[in-house]
Design a protein around this motif. Structure first.
Motif, short mmCIF file in Angstrom:
data_model
loop_
_atom_site.label_atom_id
_atom_site.label_comp_id
_atom_site.label_asym_id
_atom_site.label_seq_id
_atom_site.Cartn_x
_atom_site.Cartn_y
_atom_site.Cartn_z
N TYR A 243 0.82 -1.22 0.00
CA TYR A 243 0.00 0.00 0.00
C TYR A 243 0.86 1.27 0.00
N LEU A 244 0.30 2.30 -0.62
CA LEU A 244 0.94 3.62 -0.63
C LEU A 244 -0.10 4.66 -0.21
N LYS A 249 -3.44 16.50 -1.11
CA LYS A 249 -3.27 17.28 -2.35
C LYS A 249 -2.34 16.56 -3.32
N GLU A 250 -2.06 15.31 -3.04
CA GLU A 250 -1.13 14.55 -3.88
C GLU A 250 -1.87 13.38 -4.55
N THR A 251 -1.37 12.97 -5.70
CA THR A 251 -2.08 11.92 -6.42
C THR A 251 -1.13 11.12 -7.31
N LEU A 252 -1.54 9.89 -7.62
CA LEU A 252 -0.78 9.08 -8.58
C LEU A 252 -1.24 9.37 -10.01
N ALA A 253 -2.43 10.01 -10.13
CA ALA A 253 -2.98 10.27 -11.47
C ALA A 253 -1.96 11.05 -12.29
N GLU A 262 -3.53 0.25 -8.13
CA GLU A 262 -4.98 0.46 -8.16
C GLU A 262 -5.32 1.41 -7.02
N CYS A 263 -6.47 2.06 -7.15
CA CYS A 263 -6.87 3.01 -6.12
C CYS A 263 -7.73 2.31 -5.08
N ARG A 269 -6.53 9.07 -0.62
CA ARG A 269 -5.26 8.91 -1.36
C ARG A 269 -4.51 7.63 -0.93
N ILE A 270 -5.27 6.53 -0.91
CA ILE A 270 -4.65 5.24 -0.57
C ILE A 270 -4.64 4.38 -1.84
N TYR A 271 -3.46 3.88 -2.18
CA TYR A 271 -3.28 3.10 -3.40
C TYR A 271 -2.68 1.74 -3.04
N ARG A 272 -2.85 0.78 -3.98
CA ARG A 272 -2.27 -0.53 -3.75
C ARG A 272 -1.51 -0.97 -5.00
N LYS A 273 -0.29 -1.45 -4.80
CA LYS A 273 0.51 -1.88 -5.96
C LYS A 273 -0.09 -3.15 -6.53
#
Ligand SMILES: C[S@@+](CC[C@H](N)C(=O)[O-])C[C@H]1O[C@@H](n2cnc3c(N)ncnc32)[C@H](O)[C@@H]1O
Length: 277
Positions: A243-244, A249-253, A262-263, A269-273
């Motif tokens: 997880y990331l 105010k930050e994004t992977l987009a 994946e979101c 703003r929690i993402y998963r590899k």
């Protein structure tokens, strides 16, 4: 002949090159507007008239460079800052981490450590602390010293307590610190689980095999090029399905690594590899 404005910008470029070559700190891809504001403030405070005058001082006076480094480190942080993010980490991310026998968590840009102790408290309450190692890093040694001591102004505890409950805290925050005069010291029980270390996201290496990386309110100071570089570092530091968590105010987009994740929760703003295909 460049105009005064162009010349000013050019001198700032030279200043950043000088700092990089003299001290190894690379601010060349920090977000330009806020960097220039900080240079302007420092010029005014030091009674200097141009960035090129700063170059001489920076090169010859390490103490002046320390001031510049302090200017560039926005260390604002809180315990359980954005409590809803901690709540989702507790309810969603921990559910997965619970399935592992060993868990590695990296707080990158941990500032003075409030966020790190918040995570440790949640892990403790969820029975996960003993199997977890937390790496907490920043490039600012002064902040790391405060973080290691875990001593904060006691008047902040009221706000931290409200955040703790909003984040789903299961007991009382007061169980985790000792208040003495105007300070509150976080209990030593967390020391064995946390490693504080100096790490510069711009130039240092990956932290391998992380299950969760929390890097909030750091990327906002970087331009897109540097954000991509740092996000690639995180992608390479995470295990598959790791997880990331970024700041609000930050994004992977639109980043270079967006297809590798994946979101889990856009709002938090929690993402998963993704698993490697
Ligand atoms: C605003 S604080 C964020 C603290 C905490 N993550 C939070 O969200 O509450 C930003 C931190 O990023 C750190 N930082 C900035 N550039 C960095 C770099 N290149 N490497 C490591 N840390 C950096 C600063 O020193 C500062 O402590």
């Amino acid at each position: 002949m460049p105009s005064k404005n162009e010349l000013w910008v050019f001198e700032v470029d030279l200043l950043l090159e000088a700092i990089f070559f003299r001290y190894g700190y690379d601010f060349r891809h920090y977000s330009r507007a806020s960097l220039e504001r900080r240079v302007e403030n420092r010029l005014a405070l030091s009674d200097l008239s141009s960035p090129s005058e700063m170059i001489t001082k920076v090169l010859h006076e390490p103490a002046f460079f320390e001031l510049f480094l302090k200017d560039m480190s926005i260390t604002v942080t809180d315990m359980f800052r954005d409590p809803h993010v901690f709540r989702v980490i507790r309810e969603v991310v921990f559910k997965q981490l619970r399935t592992y026998s060993r868990v590695n968590i990296w707080h990158a840009g941990c500032a003075t450590g409030e966020e790190v102790y918040s995570m440790a408290i949640m892990l403790h309450e969820e029975g996960l602390l003993k199997r977890t190692r937390i790496y907490a890093t920043d490039y600012n040694n002064r902040s790391l010293e405060v973080a290691q001591q875990g001593i904060y102004p006691v008047e902040k505890m009221q706000e931290f307590t409200a955040n703790y409950h909003e984040a789903g805290g299961k007991g009382s925050l007061a169980d985790y610190y000792q208040a003495k005069y105007e300070y509150a010291k976080i209990n030593d029980i967390f020391n064995a689980s946390i490693t504080f270390a100096n790490h510069n996201l711009v130039k240092d290496q990956v932290f391998a095999q992380m299950n969760l990386i929390v890097c909030r309110n750091v990327l906002i100071y970087f331009d897109q090029h540097l954000q991509d570089q740092v996000l690639t570092l995180f992608a390479n530091s995470l295990v598959h399905r790791g997880y990331l968590v970024l700041g609000d105010k930050e994004t992977l987009a639109l980043s270079k690594v967006q297809d590798e994740f994946e979101c889990v929760s856009y709002e938090q703003r929690i993402y998963r590899k993704l698993a490697k295909v």
